[in-house]
Design a protein around this motif. Structure first.
Motif, PDB file in Angstrom:
ATOM      1  N   SER A 107       0.875  -1.161   0.000  1.00 21.64           N
ATOM      2  CA  SER A 107       0.000   0.000   0.000  1.00 21.64           C
ATOM      3  C   SER A 107       0.919   1.219   0.000  1.00 21.64           C
ATOM      4  O   SER A 107       1.867   1.276   0.782  1.00 21.64           O
ATOM      5  N   VAL A 108       0.659   2.154  -0.886  1.00 20.34           N
ATOM      6  CA  VAL A 108       1.478   3.374  -0.919  1.00 20.34           C
ATOM      7  C   VAL A 108       0.594   4.552  -0.529  1.00 20.34           C
ATOM      8  O   VAL A 108      -0.494   4.732  -1.075  1.00 20.34           O
ATOM      9  N   GLU A 109       1.091   5.347   0.422  1.00 13.31           N
ATOM     10  CA  GLU A 109       0.314   6.472   0.953  1.00 13.31           C
ATOM     11  C   GLU A 109       1.196   7.707   1.093  1.00 13.31           C
ATOM     12  O   GLU A 109       2.390   7.566   1.306  1.00 13.31           O
ATOM     13  N   PRO A 110       0.609   8.861   0.965  1.00 13.40           N
ATOM     14  CA  PRO A 110       1.419  10.046   1.263  1.00 13.40           C
ATOM     15  C   PRO A 110       1.807  10.032   2.744  1.00 13.40           C
ATOM     16  O   PRO A 110       1.047   9.542   3.577  1.00 13.40           O
ATOM     17  N   LYS A 111       2.992  10.535   3.048  1.00 11.15           N
ATOM     18  CA  LYS A 111       3.389  10.641   4.446  1.00 11.15           C
ATOM     19  C   LYS A 111       3.017  12.052   4.891  1.00 11.15           C
ATOM     20  O   LYS A 111       3.684  13.039   4.541  1.00 11.15           O
ATOM     21  N   VAL A 112       1.951  12.153   5.636  1.00 10.24           N
ATOM     22  CA  VAL A 112       1.423  13.449   6.055  1.00 10.24           C
ATOM     23  C   VAL A 112       2.352  14.060   7.098  1.00 10.24           C
ATOM     24  O   VAL A 112       2.739  13.388   8.057  1.00 10.24           O
ATOM     25  N   ASP A 113       2.698  15.306   6.884  1.00  8.51           N
ATOM     26  CA  ASP A 113       3.626  15.950   7.825  1.00  8.51           C
ATOM     27  C   ASP A 113       2.828  16.667   8.911  1.00  8.51           C
ATOM     28  O   ASP A 113       2.587  17.862   8.856  1.00  8.51           O
ATOM     29  N   GLY A 114       2.402  15.877   9.883  1.00  6.79           N
ATOM     30  CA  GLY A 114       1.632  16.454  10.987  1.00  6.79           C
ATOM     31  C   GLY A 114       2.046  15.791  12.280  1.00  6.79           C
ATOM     32  O   GLY A 114       3.228  15.583  12.511  1.00  6.79           O
ATOM     33  N   LEU A 115       1.041  15.468  13.103  1.00  3.55           N
ATOM     34  CA  LEU A 115       1.342  14.813  14.386  1.00  3.55           C
ATOM     35  C   LEU A 115       0.567  13.518  14.483  1.00  3.55           C
ATOM     36  O   LEU A 115      -0.637  13.499  14.248  1.00  3.55           O
ATOM     37  N   SER A 116       1.254  12.495  14.902  1.00  2.00           N
ATOM     38  CA  SER A 116       0.606  11.202  15.005  1.00  2.00           C
ATOM     39  C   SER A 116      -0.217  11.135  16.290  1.00  2.00           C
ATOM     40  O   SER A 116       0.249  11.538  17.352  1.00  2.00           O
TER      41      SER A 116
END
Ligand code: AMP
Length: 657
Positions: A107-116
């Motif tokens: 599965s390929v997903e954007p890596k969201v630059d936020g907080l987990s």
């Protein structure tokens, strides 16, 4: 309709509308209707407080502020990811995976630059939300997460316990609007959406968090009690069906396809509502994941692909010099606008003279510009083949572009600084230092008041402080009559500070408090110090060549002279406290009057001050002695009236013996 039924109906309607708006991005109810119905629901809930449930849409506006966040131990750890920096490393990752599971789907997903964050549901109700922390223990930010509209407060067909993981982010649009607003209000700007999201999620007051319009992308099912799945894709579908806003993802049959998808995400990064800092590749099959397991830090079945920073050519239209508050001159390149990593770049820092010389950057050059993440754009190199004819090496200015004073290189060579004692670019800092406790010690003249005075145009140099008018100061924001009076009194009082403080207050490079004292002790008056040659200065203890040069040049500069003249005019003390052995006049005040033949007034004053006394200009009850020469007039009469002892010049000299 029965009010209780109406409450139920409104909640259902509003929850549905919120879901369509915030999760599906497909509004079905107008804002007007939504607000109207929400208001009605609030009214009804106020009338029937016992009916309020934690999943009511009214519970998203932010409740009571907290004192601190509780710690939460994550039932399922929030793992980190291994990074890969190019497609070769990605292939190596795939090989390692296929060493264990020969057929690998991803599965390929954007890596969201936020907080987990982890969201926990019990019987379908949102009960807890926590930050990642160190992956094992995070902070309870439930109240703030409640305000995130795309997080369902209640889910249908839920297992007894459900934990999901997602990335909270501030949408780029919201971020820009927020910063614009902050700029208008003169508040500090957020560096990037991630910082803004982090700051908002860690607000102790949920009402503030509520205004920040955070969003979430859910990317993992951590736990669903009693439900089993075969693949990651199934879990995401499951979550989407239950009302979660799930991250966009693509299922890829093999690494080749995954690579294409990663490229695609990189090229379209601008189209996502969030910033991305990579793409994540995950093994799709959950049984296979177990076969691979995890290292101490991250799962072996996933990798984060980090995009290389974008580099593009642009043309240097001009080189401008900015003067910072500390007087440092920083060059920046004005560039032809170029799109880089999602923003339009129009200038780049050139750091300093050495940076420009090393790369030989000239106006007119085509240069390669890079922007990596949040870092300000920088010039990598000059494209020499494109250098136009007739360019010349860039020459750093020798005078400050703001005030015209000469510039000098710091002793460590890194920075070039303006030496202007009255440079407008440095004024705030100059004034704050001048007034600081160890310098002139002007109470109440902190940075806020300094800014106020400067913005109102009342002060352009420290000398102006002594000419302020109470009515002007009282008109300033947050001032008023009383504070204005106090401030002026404090400024007045500072006039009699010792010379050592004044020297330090000038902020001459290399001259700290201690050097100020040494200089005051050695030269005794500011005039003597300002006339001192470099050789003379180097003879003073602890003063080396560099400091001596710095002092000498400072006193030579027209701005310094102007400043000193203004301070003199104001009556600021420019003499050193006498610390002689002989303090026989301590506490005594003399007034000199008439024509003195045995000594000059200055000599007499020095004799008095050397021995700890004070020379005043008018007679009062506090005067100890009046020293009267020929043709003394009103002061002598006043002394006689008040019964102050009067000395002849001879008697005065006799006191000295
Ligand atoms: P790192 O902190 O560099 O180890 O990267 C891992 C972090 O990436 C996780 O903690 C998540 O917060 C974040 N992340 C963002 N998007 C995703 C995603 N689609 N899948 C997994 N992690 C993600």
């Amino acid at each position: 309709m029965d009010e209780l039924m109406e409450i139920e109906a409104l909640r259902r309607e509003l929850t549905r509308a919120g879901y369509e708006y915030y999760v599906l991005d497909n509004p079905t109810m107008s804002d007007y209707d939504y607000d109207h119905k929400l208001r009605r629901l609030e009214e009804l809930e106020t009338a029937h407080p016992e009916t309020v449930t934690p999943d009511s849409p009214t519970q998203r506006v932010g409740g009571q502020a907290l004192e601190s966040f509780q710690q939460v131990t994550h039932p399922v750890p929030l793992e980190s990811l291994q990074d890969v920096f190019d497609f070769e490393e990605l292939e190596a990752f795939d090989q390692r995976v296929r060493g264990v599971v020969p057929r690998a789907d991803y599965s390929v997903e954007p890596k969201v630059d936020g907080l987990s964050v982890a969201l926990e549901y019990e019987n379908g109700l949102f009960v807890r939300g926590a930050t990642r922390g160190d992956g094992l223990v995070g902070e309870d930010v439930t109240e703030n997460l409640r305000t995130v509209r795309s997080i369902p407060l209640k889910i249908e067909n839920a297992p007894p316990r459900l934990i999901v993981r997602g990335e909270v982010y501030m949408p780029k649009q919201v971020f820009h609007a927020l910063n614009e607003e902050r700029e208008k209000r003169g508040e500090a700007l957020f560096a990037n959406p991630r910082n803004a999201a982090a700051g908002s999620l860690r607000q102790l007051d949920p009402r503030v968090a509520a205004q920040r319009r955070l969003d979430i992308a859910v990317f993992n099912l951590q736990l669903a009690e009693g439900v089993s799945f075969q693949t990651h894709g199934e879990t995401l579908d499951y979550l989407r069906d239950r009302g979660f806003k799930v991250i966009p993802h693509a299922l890829c049959a093999a690494i080749g396809e995954a690579t294409e998808r990663i490229r695609d995400i990189g090229e379209n990064r601008e189209k996502f509502p969030f910033d991305i800092d990579g793409a994540v590749v995950k093994l799709n099959n959950l049984i296979d994941r177990e076969a691979l397991g995890s290292t101490a830090k991250f799962p072996r079945w996933a990798a984060a692909y980090k995009y290389p920073p974008e580099v593009k050519p642009s043309k240097v239209v001009d080189i401008l010099i900015q003067v910072g508050r500390t007087g440092v001159l920083t060059p920046k390149a004005v560039l032809e606008p170029v799109r880089l990593a999602g923003t339009t770049v129009t200038n780049a820092t050139l750091h300093n003279q050495d940076f420009i010389s090393e790369k030989d950057i000239r106006i007119g050059d085509t240069v390669l510009v890079r922007k990596a993440g949040e870092i300000i754009p920088e010039v990598l190199s000059v494209v020499m083949e494109k250098r136009p004819e007739g360019t010349v090496p860039y020459r750093f200015p020798e005078v400050c572009p703001v005030c015209g004073a000469p510039v000098e290189r710091d002793e460590d060579g890194a920075h070039i600084r303006c030496t202007g004692a009255e440079c407008p670019a440095q004024l705030l800092r100059t004034l704050a230092h001048f007034a600081s406790r160890d310098a002139m010690d002007i109470e109440g003249l902190g940075i806020a008041v300094v800014e106020n005075l400067v913005n109102a145009g009342l002060v352009k140099t420290p000398g102006d402080l002594y000419f302020l008018k109470e009515e002007d100061v009282a008109k300033l924001e947050r001032m008023g009559k009383k504070s204005a009076k106090n401030l002026l009194a404090a400024i007045e009082k500072s006039k009699s500070q010792d010379l050592s403080r004044l020297i330090y207050a000038f902020g001459i490079r290399q001259v700290g408090q201690k050097t100020g004292k040494v200089l005051a002790g050695r030269f005794e008056t500011l005039d003597a110090l300002s006339g001192a040659a470099v050789e003379e200065l180097t003879q003073v203890e602890d003063i080396g060549e560099i400091t001596a040069q710095s002092i000498f040049h400072w006193f030579q500069s027209p701005q310094s002279r102007h400043l000193i003249a203004r301070l003199k005019e104001a009556g600021v003390n420019m003499k050193a406290e006498e610390r002689g052995e002989d303090q026989r006049f301590a506490g005594k005040t003399f007034v000199l009057t008439g024509t003195l033949e045995r000594f000059t007034r200055d000599e007499a004053t020095k004799m008095i001050e050397d021995r700890g006394g004070k020379a005043a200009s008018s007679v009062s009850k506090k005067t100890t002695y009046v020293v009267a020469g020929e043709a003394a007039g009103s002061k002598l009469r006043k002394a006689q009236e008040l019964g102050v002892p009067v000395l002849t010049q001879e008697e005065f000299l006799a006191l000295m013996e």
